[in-house]
Write a protein that holds these residues in place. Structure first.
Motif, short mmCIF file in Angstrom:
data_model
loop_
_atom_site.label_atom_id
_atom_site.label_comp_id
_atom_site.label_asym_id
_atom_site.label_seq_id
_atom_site.Cartn_x
_atom_site.Cartn_y
_atom_site.Cartn_z
N ASN A 295 0.86 -1.18 0.00
CA ASN A 295 0.00 0.00 0.00
C ASN A 295 0.90 1.25 0.00
OD1 ASN A 295 -1.39 2.26 1.11
ND2 ASN A 295 -2.88 0.90 2.09
N CYS A 296 0.76 2.06 -1.02
CA CYS A 296 1.66 3.23 -1.16
C CYS A 296 1.52 4.21 0.00
CB CYS A 296 1.43 3.95 -2.48
SG CYS A 296 1.87 2.92 -3.89
N ASP A 297 0.32 4.28 0.61
CA ASP A 297 0.15 5.17 1.78
C ASP A 297 1.00 4.66 2.95
OD1 ASP A 297 -1.58 6.83 0.44
OD2 ASP A 297 -3.37 5.76 1.11
N ASP A 298 1.07 3.32 3.10
CA ASP A 298 1.92 2.75 4.15
C ASP A 298 3.39 3.11 3.88
OD1 ASP A 298 -0.16 1.59 5.52
OD2 ASP A 298 0.12 -0.41 4.66
N TRP A 299 3.77 3.00 2.62
CA TRP A 299 5.18 3.32 2.27
C TRP A 299 5.49 4.78 2.59
CZ3 TRP A 299 5.56 0.92 -3.33
CH2 TRP A 299 5.38 -0.47 -3.24
N MET B 244 8.42 6.08 5.14
CA MET B 244 9.52 6.93 4.67
C MET B 244 9.42 8.33 5.27
SD MET B 244 11.69 5.32 3.04
CE MET B 244 11.98 3.80 2.15
N ASP B 245 8.18 8.85 5.36
CA ASP B 245 8.00 10.20 5.91
C ASP B 245 8.35 10.25 7.40
OD1 ASP B 245 7.19 10.99 3.43
OD2 ASP B 245 5.07 11.21 3.91
N GLY B 246 7.97 9.22 8.14
CA GLY B 246 8.22 9.23 9.58
C GLY B 246 9.62 8.77 9.92
N ASN B 247 9.95 7.57 9.49
CA ASN B 247 11.21 6.95 9.93
C ASN B 247 12.45 7.63 9.35
OD1 ASN B 247 9.17 5.24 10.71
ND2 ASN B 247 9.98 3.40 9.77
N VAL B 248 12.30 8.20 8.15
CA VAL B 248 13.48 8.79 7.50
C VAL B 248 13.41 10.32 7.49
CG1 VAL B 248 14.93 8.81 5.43
CG2 VAL B 248 13.63 6.74 6.01
N LYS B 249 12.39 10.86 6.81
CA LYS B 249 12.34 12.31 6.66
C LYS B 249 12.07 12.99 8.01
CE LYS B 249 9.93 13.56 2.95
NZ LYS B 249 8.73 13.42 2.06
N GLY B 250 11.21 12.37 8.82
CA GLY B 250 10.90 12.95 10.13
C GLY B 250 12.15 13.03 11.00
N LEU B 251 12.94 11.97 10.95
CA LEU B 251 14.19 11.96 11.74
C LEU B 251 15.11 13.10 11.29
CD1 LEU B 251 16.25 8.88 12.77
CD2 LEU B 251 17.38 10.68 11.49
N LEU B 252 15.13 13.34 9.99
CA LEU B 252 15.98 14.43 9.48
C LEU B 252 15.43 15.80 9.88
CD1 LEU B 252 16.67 12.97 5.91
CD2 LEU B 252 18.38 13.36 7.70
N TYR B 253 14.09 15.96 9.79
CA TYR B 253 13.49 17.27 10.14
C TYR B 253 13.81 17.63 11.59
CZ TYR B 253 10.38 16.59 6.04
OH TYR B 253 9.85 16.38 4.79
N GLY C 160 8.58 -6.88 4.19
CA GLY C 160 8.91 -5.74 5.06
C GLY C 160 9.94 -4.85 4.40
N VAL C 161 10.04 -4.96 3.09
CA VAL C 161 11.16 -4.32 2.38
C VAL C 161 11.21 -2.80 2.61
CG1 VAL C 161 12.12 -3.87 0.09
CG2 VAL C 161 11.24 -6.14 0.65
N VAL C 162 10.06 -2.16 2.59
CA VAL C 162 10.09 -0.69 2.73
C VAL C 162 10.45 -0.31 4.17
CG1 VAL C 162 8.76 1.44 2.49
CG2 VAL C 162 8.51 -0.40 0.79
N TYR C 163 9.92 -1.06 5.14
CA TYR C 163 10.32 -0.82 6.53
C TYR C 163 11.84 -1.02 6.68
CZ TYR C 163 10.86 -1.24 11.55
OH TYR C 163 11.29 -1.05 12.84
N CYS C 164 12.34 -2.14 6.12
CA CYS C 164 13.78 -2.42 6.20
C CYS C 164 14.58 -1.30 5.53
CB CYS C 164 14.11 -3.76 5.53
SG CYS C 164 13.38 -5.19 6.37
N ALA C 165 14.11 -0.83 4.39
CA ALA C 165 14.81 0.25 3.68
C ALA C 165 14.83 1.52 4.52
CB ALA C 165 14.13 0.51 2.34
N VAL D 188 18.25 4.91 8.22
CA VAL D 188 18.65 5.43 9.54
C VAL D 188 20.12 5.08 9.82
CG1 VAL D 188 18.22 5.32 12.05
CG2 VAL D 188 16.29 5.37 10.46
N ASP D 189 20.52 3.87 9.42
CA ASP D 189 21.93 3.48 9.58
C ASP D 189 22.85 4.41 8.79
OD1 ASP D 189 21.06 1.31 11.01
OD2 ASP D 189 22.07 -0.19 9.79
N VAL D 190 22.47 4.67 7.55
CA VAL D 190 23.32 5.51 6.69
C VAL D 190 23.38 6.94 7.25
CG1 VAL D 190 23.56 6.49 4.37
CG2 VAL D 190 22.89 4.10 4.64
N ILE D 191 22.23 7.44 7.70
CA ILE D 191 22.19 8.80 8.26
C ILE D 191 23.07 8.85 9.52
CG2 ILE D 191 20.68 10.50 9.38
CD1 ILE D 191 18.44 9.45 7.39
N SER D 192 23.02 7.79 10.32
CA SER D 192 23.85 7.75 11.54
C SER D 192 25.33 7.80 11.18
CB SER D 192 23.57 6.48 12.35
OG SER D 192 22.22 6.41 12.72
N GLU D 193 25.68 7.00 10.17
CA GLU D 193 27.08 6.97 9.74
C GLU D 193 27.50 8.36 9.24
OE1 GLU D 193 29.73 3.96 6.91
OE2 GLU D 193 27.55 4.06 6.69
#
Ligand code: 8X3
Length: 223
Positions: A98-102, A106-115, A147-152, A157-162
């Motif tokens: 489901n694209c809304d789930d994706w 991505m918006d929360g786990n990745v972009k939100g962390l950056l914001y 779980g590919v999108v969750y894993c991605a 988050v790993d890459v951003i941490s590095e």
């Protein structure tokens, strides 16, 4: 006294970290989307430490920016940022997902962390001091079907941490990346959109981690 800023503080790992830090006497900036729970948490912990709360959704850039800039000046000396907010939504293959789930992941786990990180790291850089703890997942190491999108998102988050570590060591800012395995929180209830039976099944047949175990690891790292 250290000041800690915790996202996703209303439940699970974030709440356990808030409770642990309160025991340790750290001043807390507790962030989440649910105002009543933030209020309740403040009531419960305010005998132990000073607390202020910020209500925002990490996915909403404007809300994040306004919330952080609204902090009183004497609360802007943030020593510890816990980037904990994040969720899994759905368990589906790429062809059926489901694209809304994706978007939500991505918006929360990745972009939100950056914001959240951008303004707080900039405050830390001014003081040449700070510690950022990002909550990634074992899912960043082990991609699994459906779980590919969750894993991605957790790999990101790993890459951003590095990257944070590469950019920020010279400013005296430490970076910790935590990769929990399965933790018995409401993680699966969110992933399975309230399906209790399916959620329970995730944690049967082995001893899952508890949110307090992760709080323990985080406490060790920042202390
Ligand atoms: C949660 C761990 O294994 O359920 O981040 O993906 S797992």
């Amino acid at each position: 006294m250290k000041t800690a800023f915790i996202t996703g503080a209303t439940s699970g790992i974030g709440k356990a970290i808030a409770e642990r830090f309160a025991e340790e006497g750290k001043r807390l900036i507790l962030c989440g989307r649910r105002e009543e729970i933030l209020k309740k948490l403040t009531e419960d912990l305010s005998t132990k430490t000073e607390i202020i709360t910020l209500k925002f959704d990490v996915r909403n850039r404007e809300e994040v920016e306004n919330a952080i800039s609204s902090l009183p000046e004497n609360w802007k000396n943030i020593d510890i940022l816990i980037n904990n907010a994040g969720n899994a939504h759905g368990l589906d293959s790429i062809s059926e997902g489901n694209c809304d789930d994706w978007d939500a992941m991505m918006d929360g786990n990745v972009k939100g962390l950056l914001y959240v990180s951008k303004p707080i790291i900039s405050l830390m850089k001014n003081r040449n001091s700070g510690h950022v703890v990002n909550i990634s997942s074992v899912a960043a190491r082990q991609t699994y079907a459906n779980g590919v999108v969750y894993c991605a998102s957790k790999k990101a988050v790993d890459v951003i941490s590095e990257g944070m570590r590469i950019e920020l060591t010279e400013f005296g800012i430490k970076i910790t990346n935590i990769q929990p395995g399965a933790v018995a929180t409401d993680f699966s209830m969110v992933r399975f959109k309230g399906d209790e039976e399916r959620s329970k099944a995730v944690y049967t047949g082995y001893e899952a981690l508890l949110a307090e175990d992760i709080a323990d690891a985080v406490s060790y790292c920042v202390n």
